[in-house]
Motif scaffolding. Structure first.
Motif, PDB file in Angstrom:
ATOM      1  N   LEU A  52       0.820  -1.208   0.000  1.00  0.00           N
ATOM      2  CA  LEU A  52       0.000   0.000   0.000  1.00  0.00           C
ATOM      3  C   LEU A  52       0.856   1.260   0.000  1.00  0.00           C
ATOM      4  O   LEU A  52       0.479   2.272  -0.605  1.00  0.00           O
ATOM      5  N   GLU A  53       1.983   1.210   0.664  1.00  0.00           N
ATOM      6  CA  GLU A  53       2.846   2.395   0.700  1.00  0.00           C
ATOM      7  C   GLU A  53       3.323   2.789  -0.692  1.00  0.00           C
ATOM      8  O   GLU A  53       3.472   3.974  -0.996  1.00  0.00           O
ATOM      9  N   ARG A  54       3.553   1.798  -1.539  1.00  0.00           N
ATOM     10  CA  ARG A  54       3.951   2.103  -2.912  1.00  0.00           C
ATOM     11  C   ARG A  54       2.861   2.901  -3.651  1.00  0.00           C
ATOM     12  O   ARG A  54       3.134   3.613  -4.608  1.00  0.00           O
ATOM     13  N   LEU A  55       1.616   2.716  -3.212  1.00  0.00           N
ATOM     14  CA  LEU A  55       0.488   3.332  -3.904  1.00  0.00           C
ATOM     15  C   LEU A  55       0.150   4.732  -3.394  1.00  0.00           C
ATOM     16  O   LEU A  55      -0.732   5.387  -3.966  1.00  0.00           O
ATOM     17  N   TYR A  56       0.797   5.181  -2.336  1.00  0.00           N
ATOM     18  CA  TYR A  56       0.410   6.469  -1.733  1.00  0.00           C
ATOM     19  C   TYR A  56       0.320   7.605  -2.754  1.00  0.00           C
ATOM     20  O   TYR A  56      -0.689   8.330  -2.794  1.00  0.00           O
TER      21      TYR A  56
END
Length: 842
Positions: free
Chosen positions: A573-577
């Motif tokens: 999810l952090e990659r998608l921020y």
């Protein structure tokens, strides 16, 4: 009849030919070559299919939309190309005829576009719809491409694990003229041939090619969803919202056989359903059902017959479609059904679900239009909502992880399952394949990942509203009249819910048909939010109150993403921020647009963005399951290999003999095979799907190699694995070299497989080349070249073969290359971060 070609068509064919010349010249950089070659995967099959299906009449029949005609044409053209190359392989003509056939196909495709170009070119009346499709589809394709490909990759590295075997087959075809039927296992060689023709005809590296088709072939998915949506909506607002929601919820990838079968099933549904403004006669419905069921039966039989029969059946169906203009829709329906069955073994289930959905839509729409039955339809929809809710609660309350017979239906399922597959539901305990797709809990999990919580809430609220109005607003039928326009989504909702209820029963792999539920529920939401003939009244009231509720939902969802998710999902999810914040920002922009801006576009756009954010978060949240719950590195690609591993594999591929078999741990074996085209010693689809006996034999072989076992000992263990028939790919490649004719037909006969489009074992376990005795399978004097690759990943896998790392382990110091070479007596060589041991086993 004189032919007249429009300037647009002539210019298009000229650009088509010029692009082919550029590709043949090989003057572009690798990625640019892949970008130019990928659209031809759409253009060539479509042009060929147009010629085959509509060339005789030189027009598209009335009652068939342009998009439907193009989808049928692409399916027909793609199948013809696949069938033709399979026939060449079976009769040993791949080397001499493959390039000539590609040239002929390209020419025929151009002729098809010349003859039918004016028919498929959008007219003046289509430009409004085309504008809606482009405005909705283009940004969603870009967002989904970024979320599924770009964000988790590091060019040219991207995760390939379950696609590496396609690359092995593609390069074997491009470099060695072998179209191995065991690469695609139980499916026709679609991706294998697509990547292989790009490599063979334009020199496209399959790895770089993987970056382009997800976006380049997205029009297929958009067209399939549009074909259904256009049949069941009335206004541009409804069409745009339904299309946007459907695309937001469906995934984007380089289409596999299953993806193409899903598109074909959507096409079948669009051909079955009458335009929303009319209903079919019962006679037409009966004939359509009879033709569909007959096609399914004939298709299943023909596709198991010798491959030439399959080719003749395809040509016969195309001629029938081209000549039968009086029943054009039924003829095209036959082609769509046959195409779905040819692409994927689950397509029979998809087609049955599509047919049942089409018939049910007709029945419920007739009931809704009947004053005496309209109120009952609303109550029925409310009852089915309660049924689905009850089934869901029952499944969740039972708990457990193993497949269960939640509703006592498994004995009934056997009546369908056993004739189709020879299996019974009681086999679920010992059958790994069956266990992966049976039971209500698995179905609920798989369907739940594809649906939107927000969308389900919207549907539930509207059902309650309609039932309330129909029952209490005005007695004596007036309430029903008041809900006439708003209730046009009820028949589609009922069909969606009934398909969902059927899915939750847990019939094996029925959850793969969830794409039908997604598309139909997207239409339901569009029909409820923008009801026909009362759009302006509802939008003005609805927009003011709901716009900021949707914004609040987006904010709450982002808060959950940042602080509420479990640890294993956080890296994904952090990659998608950045992407998620950008989408939320666009949503807020829609909310604050001035009131003079089109309210339908503002509300529809915000709703699509909200569900797109939810779907993106959901896919990322469950992504850790694909990686066995392991944590990836903080930077670089989330993949089973990195740049160093790729460089090593390329170096090894450059020195491998064409007939060498690759031996290593699953990750290294898959990557080296994908970069060289050499078959692996053992076939598998993922790290945890290798047969236990083969895994134990391979780990023992590699462990002995690392310890410095002699070449004879390594060969002895390797021959035992070969004689256990652990790799269909290698068995076929080996047999094809050994048979005198070099023809695939004789190679299949040598390993006791039939000549069907997808070969099947004639006598399982009895193979002339596999006797169970070490070394006997090769014959007298036969030499097998072997490439044993020992990498850091190999050492990791040998140390824990039951629980290896999905991601690459640290390179260099872990290998101890010099020490390993010493133990091997200097028989190997260091190549990059690995040691390559080349053997000749006699």
């Amino acid at each position: 009849m004189a032919m007249a070609f429009s300037r647009e068509v002539i210019a298009g064919v000229a650009a088509y030919a010029f692009g082919l010349l550029i590709l043949a010249a090989g003057v572009l950089p690798p990625l640019a070559t892949a970008a130019l070659a990928a659209p031809y995967a759409l253009l060539i099959p479509s042009g060929l299919g147009l010629l085959l299906a509509f060339g005789w009449q030189r027009s598209i029949p009335d009652g068939v939309g342009r998009v439907q005609a193009l989808l049928v044409a692409w399916l027909l053209g793609a199948l013809f190309i696949i069938f033709a190359y399979v026939v060449l392989e079976r009769y040993g003509l791949t080397g001499s005829g493959a390039d000539a056939l590609l040239f002929v196909i390209c020419v025929l495709a151009a002729i098809g576009v010349l003859l039918l170009g004016r028919e498929i070119w959008p007219g003046a009346g289509d430009r409004g719809v085309l504008r809606v499709v482009l405005l909705v589809g283009t940004p969603l394709v870009l967002i989904r491409y970024a979320a599924s490909v770009v964000i988790y990759s590091d060019f040219p590295v991207l995760d390939l694990f379950q696609r590496t075997h396609f690359h092995v087959g593609a390069l074997a075809f491009a470099k060695h003229d072998v179209l191995n039927p065991f690469v695609a296992d139980s499916y026709i060689p679609f991706q294998q041939l697509l990547l292989g023709l790009m490599a063979r005809g334009a020199g496209v590296d399959p790895l770089r090619a993987e970056w382009v088709p997800p976006a380049a072939m997205a029009p297929l998915q958009i067209g399939a969803v549009f074909a259904v949506v256009a049949r069941l909506t009335r206004t541009p607002s409804q069409l745009g919202l339904a299309l946007g929601l459907g695309l937001a919820l469906l995934g984007l990838s380089n289409p596999t056989n299953g993806d193409v079968a899903e598109m074909a099933a959507l096409l079948v549904l669009s051909l079955l359903v009458a335009n929303v403004r009319a209903v079919e006669s019962w006679r037409t419905i009966g004939i359509t059902l009879l033709v569909t069921v007959t096609t399914v039966g004939i298709g299943i039989v023909v596709l198991r017959a010798p491959v030439l029969w399959s080719l003749f059946a395809l040509v016969g169906l195309s001629v029938l479609a081209s000549l039968t203009f009086g029943a054009a829709r039924i003829a095209l329906l036959t082609l769509a059904v046959f195409s779905a069955l040819a692409f994927h073994r689950s397509a029979a289930l998809f087609v049955v679900m599509a047919v049942l959905a089409g018939v049910a839509l007709e029945v419920f729409e007739r009931a809704r239009r009947t004053p005496r039955l309209a109120s009952m339809i609303y109550w029925l929809s409310f009852g089915v909502v309660l049924l689905v809710a009850g089934m869901t609660a029952h499944i969740l309350l039972l708990g457990g992880h193993l497949p269960q017979d939640e509703f006592g239906l498994w004995s009934a399922f056997d009546y369908l399952l056993n004739p189709m597959t020879g299996k019974r539901m009681s086999d679920v305990v010992v059958d790994f394949d069956l266990a992966q797709g049976a039971g209500g809990r698995i179905a609920l999990f798989e369907v739940g990942r594809k649906l939107s919580i927000l969308g389900i809430v919207i549907c539930g609220l509207f059902v309650l509203r309609l039932v309330w109005k129909a029952a209490f607003a005005e007695r004596g039928g007036a309430g029903t009249a008041a809900t006439e326009n708003e209730g046009e989504g009820i028949p589609v909702l009922l069909v969606s819910l009934l398909l969902l209820a059927f899915t939750l029963t847990g019939f094996p792999f029925v959850h793969r048909g969830a794409f039908l539920i997604v598309v139909l529920l997207s239409i339901v939401i569009a029909l409820f939010v923008f009801p026909y003939r009362s759009c302006s009244e509802l939008t003005s009231a609805f927009s003011r109150s709901v716009t900021w509720i949707l914004v609040a939902y987006l904010v709450a969802l982002m808060a959950f993403v940042m602080i509420g998710v479990e640890y294993s999902a956080r890296p994904f999810l952090e990659r998608l921020y950045p992407l998620l914040f950008a989408m939320v920002g666009i949503g807020v922009l829609f909310a604050v647009l001035p009131s003079r801006f089109a309210p339908t576009a503002r509300l529809g756009g915000l709703l699509v963005i909200a569900i797109m954010v939810e779907a993106t978060v959901s896919r990322a949240y469950f992504k850790s399951y694909a990686y066995f719950g392991q944590m990836p590195a903080g930077s670089g690609a989330f993949s089973h290999y990195g740049h160093r591993e790729l460089d090593t594999a390329d170096r090894i591929a450059a020195v491998l003999a064409a007939d060498a078999v690759v031996v290593s741990d699953p990750k290294t074996m898959a990557l080296v095979g994908a970069r060289s085209g050499n078959p692996p010693l053992i076939s598998f689809s993922n790290l945890n799907t290798m047969v236990n006996d083969s895994r134990l034999r391979l780990s023992t072989l590699l462990e002995d190699t690392v310890r410095g076992a002699s070449g004879n000992d390594v060969c002895r263990e390797l021959l035992q694995i070969i004689d256990s028939s652990a790799s269909g790919q290698f068995n076929y490649a080996r047999a094809r070299r050994l048979v005198e004719s070099g023809a695939g037909l004789d190679a299949l006969q040598a390993i006791n497989y039939n000549n069907a489009l997808v070969p099947r074992a004639v006598l399982p376990g009895v193979m002339p080349f596999v006797t169970g005795q070490p070394g006997a399978s090769f014959g007298t004097g036969y030499v097998q070249r072997v490439a044993v690759v020992v990498s850091p990943d190999t050492l990791d896998w040998v140390s824990r073969p039951a629980d290896p790392s999905y991601f690459p382990v640290s390179s260099g110091s872990n290998l101890g290359g010099a020490d390993l070479l010493t133990r091997l007596g200097g028989r190997g060589q260091i190549v990059g971060d690995a040691v390559l041991l080349s053997l000749e086993c006699k």
